[in-house]
Design an enzyme around this catalytic site. Structure first.
Site, PDB file in Angstrom:
ATOM      1  N   THR A 171     -29.305  -7.350  38.900  1.00  0.00           N
ATOM      2  CA  THR A 171     -30.024  -6.887  37.748  1.00  0.00           C
ATOM      3  C   THR A 171     -29.753  -8.025  36.565  1.00  0.00           C
ATOM      4  OG1 THR A 171     -30.252  -4.714  38.073  1.00  0.00           O
ATOM      5  CG2 THR A 171     -30.018  -5.529  36.001  1.00  0.00           C
ATOM      6  N   PHE A 173     -29.112  -9.208  33.136  1.00  0.00           N
ATOM      7  CA  PHE A 173     -28.390  -8.920  32.267  1.00  0.00           C
ATOM      8  C   PHE A 173     -28.464  -9.544  30.892  1.00  0.00           C
ATOM      9  CE2 PHE A 173     -26.827  -6.387  35.075  1.00  0.00           C
ATOM     10  CZ  PHE A 173     -25.990  -4.975  34.976  1.00  0.00           C
TER      11      PHE A 173
END
Length: 281
Positions: A171, A173
Protein backbone atom coordinates in the site's frame (compact mmCIF):
# COMPACT_ATOMS: atom_id res chain seq x y z
CA UNK A 1 6.82 14.83 19.96
CA UNK A 2 5.41 14.52 16.46
CA UNK A 3 1.81 13.31 16.35
CA UNK A 4 0.73 11.40 13.24
CA UNK A 5 -3.00 10.94 12.66
CA UNK A 6 -4.30 7.88 10.80
CA UNK A 7 -7.64 6.29 10.01
CA UNK A 8 -8.36 3.06 11.83
CA UNK A 9 -7.94 1.43 15.20
CA UNK A 10 -4.62 0.79 16.96
CA UNK A 11 -2.81 -2.07 15.24
CA UNK A 12 -4.12 -1.27 11.74
CA UNK A 13 -1.84 -1.08 8.71
CA UNK A 14 -2.06 2.71 8.76
CA UNK A 15 -0.81 2.59 12.37
CA UNK A 16 2.10 0.41 11.25
CA UNK A 17 2.90 2.80 8.40
CA UNK A 18 2.95 5.77 10.78
CA UNK A 19 5.36 4.03 13.15
CA UNK A 20 7.54 2.75 10.32
CA UNK A 21 7.86 6.16 8.67
CA UNK A 22 8.18 8.10 11.93
CA UNK A 23 9.78 5.93 14.63
CA UNK A 24 9.06 7.28 18.07
CA UNK A 25 6.12 9.40 16.92
CA UNK A 26 2.80 9.40 18.76
CA UNK A 27 0.20 7.77 16.49
CA UNK A 28 -3.34 9.16 16.78
CA UNK A 29 -6.18 6.81 15.69
CA UNK A 30 -9.14 8.44 13.94
CA UNK A 31 -12.51 6.99 12.97
CA UNK A 32 -12.54 8.42 9.43
CA UNK A 33 -10.20 10.00 6.90
CA UNK A 34 -12.00 13.31 7.47
CA UNK A 35 -11.23 13.04 11.19
CA UNK A 36 -7.54 12.49 10.42
CA UNK A 37 -7.52 15.58 8.19
CA UNK A 38 -9.32 17.57 10.88
CA UNK A 39 -6.78 16.53 13.52
CA UNK A 40 -4.02 18.14 11.44
CA UNK A 41 -6.12 21.20 10.63
CA UNK A 42 -6.78 21.78 14.34
CA UNK A 43 -3.17 21.24 15.39
CA UNK A 44 -3.95 18.09 17.39
CA UNK A 45 -1.59 16.27 14.99
CA UNK A 46 1.24 17.58 12.85
CA UNK A 47 0.92 14.95 10.10
CA UNK A 48 -1.60 12.51 8.65
CA UNK A 49 -0.74 9.12 7.14
CA UNK A 50 -3.36 8.31 4.49
CA UNK A 51 -3.49 5.23 2.19
CA UNK A 52 -4.01 6.15 -1.43
CA UNK A 53 -3.64 2.94 -3.45
CA UNK A 54 -2.77 -0.75 -3.15
CA UNK A 55 -1.10 -3.09 -5.63
CA UNK A 56 -3.95 -5.61 -5.25
CA UNK A 57 -7.09 -3.62 -4.38
CA UNK A 58 -6.28 -0.51 -6.42
CA UNK A 59 -7.44 2.96 -5.41
CA UNK A 60 -8.55 3.51 -1.83
CA UNK A 61 -12.19 4.58 -1.91
CA UNK A 62 -13.04 8.28 -1.39
CA UNK A 63 -9.43 9.50 -1.30
CA UNK A 64 -9.64 10.98 -4.80
CA UNK A 65 -12.63 13.03 -3.61
CA UNK A 66 -11.16 14.09 -0.26
CA UNK A 67 -7.63 15.13 -1.22
CA UNK A 68 -8.62 17.96 -3.60
CA UNK A 69 -10.98 19.44 -0.99
CA UNK A 70 -8.54 19.62 1.91
CA UNK A 71 -6.16 22.50 2.55
CA UNK A 72 -3.47 20.02 3.58
CA UNK A 73 -0.46 19.41 1.38
CA UNK A 74 1.23 16.14 0.40
CA UNK A 75 4.80 16.34 1.73
CA UNK A 76 5.86 12.72 1.32
CA UNK A 77 4.93 9.14 0.51
CA UNK A 78 5.50 5.81 2.22
CA UNK A 79 5.24 2.29 0.86
CA UNK A 80 4.18 -0.43 3.30
CA UNK A 81 4.46 -4.12 2.47
CA UNK A 82 1.14 -5.56 3.64
CA UNK A 83 1.42 -8.68 5.78
CA UNK A 84 -1.68 -10.29 7.24
CA UNK A 85 -1.78 -12.76 10.10
CA UNK A 86 -4.54 -15.08 11.25
CA UNK A 87 -5.10 -14.67 14.97
CA UNK A 88 -7.39 -15.81 17.74
CA UNK A 89 -7.73 -15.93 21.50
CA UNK A 90 -5.32 -18.20 23.41
CA UNK A 91 -6.38 -21.81 22.86
CA UNK A 92 -7.93 -21.15 19.44
CA UNK A 93 -6.93 -23.34 16.50
CA UNK A 94 -7.50 -23.10 12.77
CA UNK A 95 -9.20 -26.51 12.70
CA UNK A 96 -11.57 -25.52 15.49
CA UNK A 97 -12.53 -22.16 14.02
CA UNK A 98 -15.64 -21.44 11.94
CA UNK A 99 -15.49 -17.71 11.15
CA UNK A 100 -12.80 -15.24 10.19
CA UNK A 101 -13.46 -11.52 10.62
CA UNK A 102 -11.72 -8.60 8.93
CA UNK A 103 -12.06 -5.60 6.62
CA UNK A 104 -13.54 -6.46 3.24
CA UNK A 105 -10.24 -5.74 1.44
CA UNK A 106 -8.25 -7.94 3.81
CA UNK A 107 -10.69 -10.80 3.33
CA UNK A 108 -10.41 -10.41 -0.44
CA UNK A 109 -6.62 -10.32 -0.29
CA UNK A 110 -6.54 -13.57 1.72
CA UNK A 111 -9.26 -15.37 -0.22
CA UNK A 112 -7.12 -18.41 -1.08
CA UNK A 113 -6.16 -19.10 2.54
CA UNK A 114 -9.73 -18.64 3.77
CA UNK A 115 -11.11 -21.03 1.16
CA UNK A 116 -8.39 -23.63 1.75
CA UNK A 117 -9.27 -23.83 5.45
CA UNK A 118 -13.06 -23.77 5.04
CA UNK A 119 -13.58 -20.59 7.06
CA UNK A 120 -16.60 -18.33 6.69
CA UNK A 121 -15.54 -14.72 6.02
CA UNK A 122 -17.36 -12.02 7.99
CA UNK A 123 -16.86 -8.36 7.07
CA UNK A 124 -15.76 -5.99 9.84
CA UNK A 125 -15.20 -2.26 9.68
CA UNK A 126 -11.45 -2.45 10.22
CA UNK A 127 -8.69 -5.08 10.36
CA UNK A 128 -7.45 -4.08 13.79
CA UNK A 129 -11.03 -3.53 14.92
CA UNK A 130 -11.83 -7.14 14.06
CA UNK A 131 -8.88 -8.25 16.22
CA UNK A 132 -10.18 -6.17 19.12
CA UNK A 133 -13.65 -7.69 18.72
CA UNK A 134 -12.28 -11.24 18.62
CA UNK A 135 -10.37 -10.54 21.84
CA UNK A 136 -13.51 -9.12 23.47
CA UNK A 137 -15.70 -12.07 22.40
CA UNK A 138 -13.27 -14.66 23.79
CA UNK A 139 -14.71 -17.24 21.38
CA UNK A 140 -12.07 -19.63 19.95
CA UNK A 141 -14.27 -20.36 16.92
CA UNK A 142 -13.98 -16.74 15.72
CA UNK A 143 -10.66 -15.59 14.26
CA UNK A 144 -9.36 -12.32 12.86
CA UNK A 145 -7.19 -11.41 9.89
CA UNK A 146 -5.15 -8.37 10.82
CA UNK A 147 -1.59 -6.98 10.85
CA UNK A 148 0.69 -8.71 13.39
CA UNK A 149 0.79 -5.49 15.45
CA UNK A 150 -2.89 -6.07 16.27
CA UNK A 151 -2.14 -9.46 17.88
CA UNK A 152 0.39 -7.80 20.16
CA UNK A 153 -1.99 -4.96 20.91
CA UNK A 154 -5.00 -7.12 21.85
CA UNK A 155 -3.33 -10.17 23.37
CA UNK A 156 -4.17 -12.58 20.57
CA UNK A 157 -2.23 -15.62 19.40
CA UNK A 158 -0.97 -15.68 15.80
CA UNK A 159 -2.04 -18.96 14.17
CA UNK A 160 -0.60 -18.29 10.70
CA UNK A 161 1.56 -15.52 9.23
CA UNK A 162 1.83 -13.93 5.79
CA UNK A 163 -1.45 -15.42 4.57
CA UNK A 164 -2.09 -12.80 1.86
CA UNK A 165 -2.54 -14.27 -1.63
CA UNK A 166 0.02 -11.98 -3.29
CA UNK A 167 3.49 -11.45 -1.87
CA UNK A 168 3.79 -8.12 -3.69
CA UNK A 169 0.86 -6.72 -1.71
CA UNK A 170 1.91 -3.13 -0.95
CA UNK A 171 0.00 0.00 0.00
CA UNK A 172 1.23 3.47 -0.86
CA UNK A 173 0.48 6.13 1.73
CA UNK A 174 0.73 9.88 1.36
CA UNK A 175 1.88 12.06 4.24
CA UNK A 176 -0.15 15.24 4.69
CA UNK A 177 0.76 18.41 6.55
CA UNK A 178 -0.40 22.04 6.76
CA UNK A 179 0.56 24.14 3.71
CA UNK A 180 4.25 25.00 3.40
CA UNK A 181 6.78 25.98 0.74
CA UNK A 182 7.59 23.24 -1.73
CA UNK A 183 11.08 21.80 -1.26
CA UNK A 184 13.73 23.13 -3.61
CA UNK A 185 14.48 21.14 -6.74
CA UNK A 186 17.73 19.26 -7.17
CA UNK A 187 19.66 16.50 -5.50
CA UNK A 188 16.99 13.80 -5.39
CA UNK A 189 14.05 12.58 -7.48
CA UNK A 190 10.74 14.29 -6.80
CA UNK A 191 7.10 13.46 -7.40
CA UNK A 192 4.51 16.14 -8.18
CA UNK A 193 0.86 15.33 -7.49
CA UNK A 194 -1.95 17.46 -8.91
CA UNK A 195 -5.57 17.49 -10.06
CA UNK A 196 -6.97 19.16 -13.15
CA UNK A 197 -10.21 19.55 -15.06
CA UNK A 198 -10.10 19.68 -18.86
CA UNK A 199 -12.17 21.97 -21.01
CA UNK A 200 -15.25 20.27 -22.41
CA UNK A 201 -14.04 20.31 -26.03
CA UNK A 202 -13.04 17.52 -28.43
CA UNK A 203 -9.57 16.02 -27.82
CA UNK A 204 -9.02 18.25 -24.77
CA UNK A 205 -7.43 15.47 -22.72
CA UNK A 206 -5.19 14.41 -25.60
CA UNK A 207 -3.98 17.96 -26.07
CA UNK A 208 -3.63 18.60 -22.33
CA UNK A 209 -1.40 15.57 -21.83
CA UNK A 210 0.65 16.06 -24.97
CA UNK A 211 3.10 18.33 -23.20
CA UNK A 212 4.17 15.56 -20.84
CA UNK A 213 5.10 13.33 -23.75
CA UNK A 214 6.94 16.00 -25.75
CA UNK A 215 8.88 17.11 -22.67
CA UNK A 216 9.79 13.58 -21.56
CA UNK A 217 7.91 13.71 -18.24
CA UNK A 218 7.01 10.29 -16.84
CA UNK A 219 3.40 10.04 -15.64
CA UNK A 220 2.96 7.33 -13.00
CA UNK A 221 -0.69 7.88 -12.10
CA UNK A 222 -3.71 9.12 -14.05
CA UNK A 223 -7.20 8.61 -12.65
CA UNK A 224 -10.48 10.22 -13.60
CA UNK A 225 -13.59 10.81 -11.53
CA UNK A 226 -16.85 12.70 -11.84
CA UNK A 227 -17.59 15.88 -9.93
CA UNK A 228 -20.79 17.78 -9.12
CA UNK A 229 -22.91 14.93 -10.47
CA UNK A 230 -22.07 15.87 -14.06
CA UNK A 231 -20.82 13.31 -16.53
CA UNK A 232 -19.10 16.01 -18.58
CA UNK A 233 -17.26 17.55 -15.59
CA UNK A 234 -14.38 15.13 -15.31
CA UNK A 235 -11.48 15.69 -12.92
CA UNK A 236 -8.16 13.88 -13.18
CA UNK A 237 -5.70 13.06 -10.42
CA UNK A 238 -2.11 12.72 -11.58
CA UNK A 239 1.34 11.85 -10.25
CA UNK A 240 4.37 12.66 -12.37
CA UNK A 241 8.08 12.28 -11.78
CA UNK A 242 9.81 15.63 -11.51
CA UNK A 243 9.69 19.04 -9.83
CA UNK A 244 7.64 22.00 -11.15
CA UNK A 245 10.79 24.17 -11.15
CA UNK A 246 12.53 21.81 -13.55
CA UNK A 247 12.10 23.03 -17.15
CA UNK A 248 10.54 19.84 -18.62
CA UNK A 249 7.75 19.68 -16.03
CA UNK A 250 7.32 23.46 -15.97
CA UNK A 251 6.66 23.45 -19.73
CA UNK A 252 4.29 20.46 -19.47
CA UNK A 253 2.25 22.11 -16.70
CA UNK A 254 2.06 25.36 -18.67
CA UNK A 255 0.63 23.49 -21.65
CA UNK A 256 -1.76 21.56 -19.39
CA UNK A 257 -3.08 24.79 -17.87
CA UNK A 258 -3.90 26.15 -21.32
CA UNK A 259 -6.31 23.27 -21.99
CA UNK A 260 -7.73 23.08 -18.45
CA UNK A 261 -10.32 25.03 -16.51
CA UNK A 262 -8.76 24.09 -13.17
CA UNK A 263 -5.29 22.97 -12.08
CA UNK A 264 -4.16 22.52 -8.49
CA UNK A 265 -0.89 21.06 -7.23
CA UNK A 266 -1.53 18.83 -4.21
CA UNK A 267 2.12 18.37 -3.31
CA UNK A 268 5.74 18.20 -4.39
CA UNK A 269 7.70 15.64 -2.41
CA UNK A 270 10.75 13.36 -2.51
CA UNK A 271 10.12 10.00 -4.16
CA UNK A 272 10.23 7.07 -1.74
CA UNK A 273 12.98 4.49 -2.54
CA UNK A 274 10.39 1.73 -3.01
CA UNK A 275 8.83 3.68 -5.85
CA UNK A 276 11.83 2.54 -7.89
CA UNK A 277 11.95 -0.98 -6.48
CA UNK A 278 14.63 -0.18 -3.91
CA UNK A 279 14.55 -1.23 -0.29
CA UNK A 280 13.85 1.56 2.12
CA UNK A 281 16.72 2.58 4.39
Amino acid sequence: MTVVAYQGEPGANSHMAALEAFPGADALPCATFEDAFAAVDSGEAQLAMIPIDNTVAGRVADIHLLLPTTNLQIIGEHFLRIRFSLMGVPGATIDGAREVHSHVHALAQCRGFIRAHGLTPVVAGDTAGSAREVAEWGDPTKLSIAPPLAAERYGLKILASDIEDHQHNTTRFVILAPPREFPAAGGEPFVTSFVFRVRNIPAALYKALGGFATNGVNMTRLESYMVDGKFAATMFMVDVEGHPDEPPLARALEELAFFSTELRILGVFPAHPRRFGQDAP
